[in-house]
Design an enzyme around this catalytic site. Structure first.
Site, short mmCIF file in Angstrom:
data_model
loop_
_atom_site.label_atom_id
_atom_site.label_comp_id
_atom_site.label_asym_id
_atom_site.label_seq_id
_atom_site.Cartn_x
_atom_site.Cartn_y
_atom_site.Cartn_z
N TYR A 1 7.79 2.27 12.17
CA TYR A 1 7.81 2.09 10.70
C TYR A 1 9.37 1.91 9.96
O TYR A 1 9.69 1.78 9.43
CB TYR A 1 7.03 2.82 10.21
CG TYR A 1 5.18 2.32 10.44
CD1 TYR A 1 4.84 1.25 9.60
CD2 TYR A 1 5.00 2.99 11.18
CE1 TYR A 1 3.65 0.99 9.62
CE2 TYR A 1 3.16 2.42 11.62
CZ TYR A 1 2.96 1.56 10.47
OH TYR A 1 1.41 1.05 10.88
N GLN B 1 -2.05 -5.91 0.37
CA GLN B 1 -2.81 -4.84 1.45
C GLN B 1 -0.95 -4.88 2.73
O GLN B 1 -1.35 -3.92 2.97
CB GLN B 1 -3.35 -6.26 2.11
CG GLN B 1 -4.50 -6.43 2.46
CD GLN B 1 -5.46 -7.62 2.48
OE1 GLN B 1 -5.62 -7.31 4.02
NE2 GLN B 1 -5.13 -8.63 2.20
N ASP C 1 5.09 -3.60 1.96
CA ASP C 1 6.64 -3.01 1.60
C ASP C 1 6.60 -2.95 0.06
O ASP C 1 5.08 -2.80 -0.51
CB ASP C 1 7.40 -4.97 2.13
CG ASP C 1 6.23 -6.25 1.13
OD1 ASP C 1 6.34 -6.11 -0.23
OD2 ASP C 1 5.91 -7.13 1.56
N HIS D 1 -3.58 -0.26 1.32
CA HIS D 1 -2.95 -0.46 2.95
C HIS D 1 -1.90 1.02 3.03
O HIS D 1 -1.23 1.15 3.91
CB HIS D 1 -2.43 -1.20 3.60
CG HIS D 1 -3.99 -2.14 4.21
ND1 HIS D 1 -4.47 -2.93 4.77
CD2 HIS D 1 -5.44 -1.43 3.79
CE1 HIS D 1 -5.47 -3.72 4.85
NE2 HIS D 1 -5.95 -3.05 4.00
N GLY E 1 -2.09 -15.32 0.04
CA GLY E 1 -1.48 -15.23 2.48
C GLY E 1 -2.16 -14.44 2.89
O GLY E 1 -1.72 -12.76 3.01
N SER F 1 -4.96 -14.02 5.22
CA SER F 1 -6.10 -14.23 7.02
C SER F 1 -7.32 -13.58 5.99
O SER F 1 -8.24 -14.51 6.92
CB SER F 1 -5.31 -14.16 8.20
OG SER F 1 -5.26 -12.61 8.41
N ASN G 1 -2.96 -20.44 0.45
CA ASN G 1 -2.82 -20.16 1.17
C ASN G 1 -1.97 -21.39 1.90
O ASN G 1 -2.19 -22.51 1.90
CB ASN G 1 -3.70 -19.82 2.44
CG ASN G 1 -3.33 -18.51 3.56
OD1 ASN G 1 -2.22 -19.13 3.79
ND2 ASN G 1 -4.26 -18.01 3.43
N ALA H 1 3.58 -19.82 -0.42
CA ALA H 1 3.69 -19.23 -1.86
C ALA H 1 4.77 -19.56 -2.81
O ALA H 1 4.28 -19.29 -3.90
CB ALA H 1 2.99 -17.39 -1.27
P1 OAD Z 1 -2.42 -11.79 8.45
O1 OAD Z 1 -0.45 -12.23 9.28
O2 OAD Z 1 -3.29 -11.46 8.76
O3 OAD Z 1 -2.02 -13.53 7.79
C1 OAD Z 1 -1.38 -13.85 6.67
C2 OAD Z 1 -1.27 -14.90 5.71
O4 OAD Z 1 -0.26 -16.08 5.65
C3 OAD Z 1 -2.07 -16.34 6.69
O5 OAD Z 1 -3.08 -16.31 6.25
C4 OAD Z 1 -1.23 -17.18 7.09
O6 OAD Z 1 -1.89 -18.65 7.04
C5 OAD Z 1 -0.29 -17.44 5.73
N1 OAD Z 1 0.87 -17.46 4.71
C6 OAD Z 1 1.85 -17.27 5.88
N2 OAD Z 1 2.97 -17.76 6.09
C7 OAD Z 1 2.76 -18.33 4.58
C8 OAD Z 1 3.61 -18.59 2.89
N3 OAD Z 1 4.94 -18.89 3.17
N4 OAD Z 1 2.50 -18.63 1.30
C9 OAD Z 1 1.81 -18.86 2.08
N5 OAD Z 1 0.81 -18.00 3.06
C10 OAD Z 1 1.81 -17.86 4.13
O7 OAD Z 1 -1.25 -10.72 6.94
P2 OAD Z 1 -2.36 -9.76 5.68
O8 OAD Z 1 -3.85 -11.11 5.93
O9 OAD Z 1 -1.42 -9.39 5.58
O10 OAD Z 1 -3.43 -4.27 7.84
O11 OAD Z 1 -3.17 -9.13 7.39
C11 OAD Z 1 -4.40 -7.99 6.80
C12 OAD Z 1 -4.18 -6.41 7.73
O12 OAD Z 1 -4.36 -6.59 8.87
C13 OAD Z 1 -3.00 -6.28 6.92
O13 OAD Z 1 -2.76 -5.66 5.66
C14 OAD Z 1 -2.26 -5.05 8.71
C15 OAD Z 1 -3.22 -6.21 9.50
O14 OAD Z 1 -3.66 -5.31 10.76
C16 OAD Z 1 -2.90 -3.03 8.16
O15 OAD Z 1 -1.85 -2.54 8.54
C17 OAD Z 1 -4.28 -2.03 7.67
#
Ligand code: OAD
Length: 230
Positions: free
Chosen positions: A52, A87, A90, A105, A171, A173, A197, A215
């Site tokens: 971290y 979520q 940063d 988070h 953005g 998943s 997304n 994005a």
């Molecule tokens: P993910 O890494 O699971 O998903 C990232 C998403 O961003 C995907 O749906 C991609 O299609 C999309 N993406 C990537 N590049 C992009 C761009 N340039 N423009 C738009 N979309 C883009 O990340 P999160 O969904 O944020 O939790 O993950 C959710 C949580 O799981 C996090 O907060 C963390 C993680 O494990 C904890 O740590 C509790």
């Protein structure tokens, strides 16, 4: 018009902050369960704190991109009618100028004292075990929500969703609950739902509208179409 925006790692990808679920399934070379669980911290605190600390340094040299900036502009236009729920750990929304923000988070900028529960701003790397400014214990951990822990401010988020006219997911998943359930919740309460997304997610409940693209392009375009200032 009341709007709730949920953001995930994809909004910060173009700022150079890697997403969680890359093609290799690793987060910066680590399995998530080795760095983002209370068990991992108990087993190997040095690795978790070092991980971290490295994330915090990486984010410090990143800059908000046009997506963060467009959302900050939207807030300046509609104020309390917008709540951004992120979520992400940063601080790119804040540095873009957003004020009405929930870090469900947690955030890399803060430490949580495991002895007294005080939250403090991180000044020195946690791997060096700095003292808690409240109780002086050398028992600080990052103030981020790990798997198996309760996300922050769920009541405030649900209150905003209940009165939202529009729910926008950017953005993310949609793999991690409760955030992944917000589209179904908002939709059931009558909000229009929109996903922005790079590639549409596999949401259990389909969004009313999906816009695919980076994005930095789709978010400013969506904000400008709202024409909040006219
Ligand atoms: P993910 O890494 O699971 O998903 C990232 C998403 O961003 C995907 O749906 C991609 O299609 C999309 N993406 C990537 N590049 C992009 C761009 N340039 N423009 C738009 N979309 C883009 O990340 P999160 O969904 O944020 O939790 O993950 C959710 C949580 O799981 C996090 O907060 C963390 C993680 O494990 C904890 O740590 C509790």
């Amino acid at each position: 018009m009341r709007i709730v925006v949920l953001t995930g790692a994809g909004i910060s990808a173009e700022s150079g902050v890697p997403t969680f679920r890359d093609s290799d399934g690793l987060w910066e070379g680590h399995r998530v369960e080795d760095v983002a669980t209370p068990e991992a911290f108990e087993r190997d605190p040095d690795t978790v704190l070092r991980f971290y600390d490295a994330r915090r340094r990486a984010v410090a040299s990143a800059l908000p991109n046009p997506a963060h900036l467009a959302l900050a502009e939207l807030e300046r236009a509609i104020g309390d009618d917008l709540l951004i729920v992120t979520q992400n750990v940063d601080d790119l929304h804040e540095r873009a100028g957003t004020r009405r923000l929930v870090h469900m988070h947690g955030t890399l900028a803060h430490a949580l004292c495991t002895a007294c529960d005080a939250v403090s701003v991180i000044v020195d790397d946690l791997e060096g075990r700095p003292a808690c400014p409240e109780c002086a214990s050398r028992a600080l951990r990052p103030d981020v929500v790990w798997f198996g822990e309760m996300p922050y401010d769920l009541d405030r988020i649900e209150r905003a969703l209940v009165t939202a006219d529009v729910f926008v997911s950017i953005g993310t998943s949609g793999n991690v609950y409760p955030a992944a359930g917000y589209v179904a919740f908002a939709s059931a309460l009558g909000a229009r739902t929109v996903e922005l997304n790079l590639v549409p997610s596999d949401a259990a409940v389909p969004f009313d509208e999906v816009r695919a693209g980076p994005a930095s392009q789709v978010v400013p375009a969506w904000v400008s179409e709202l024409r909040p200032d006219r």
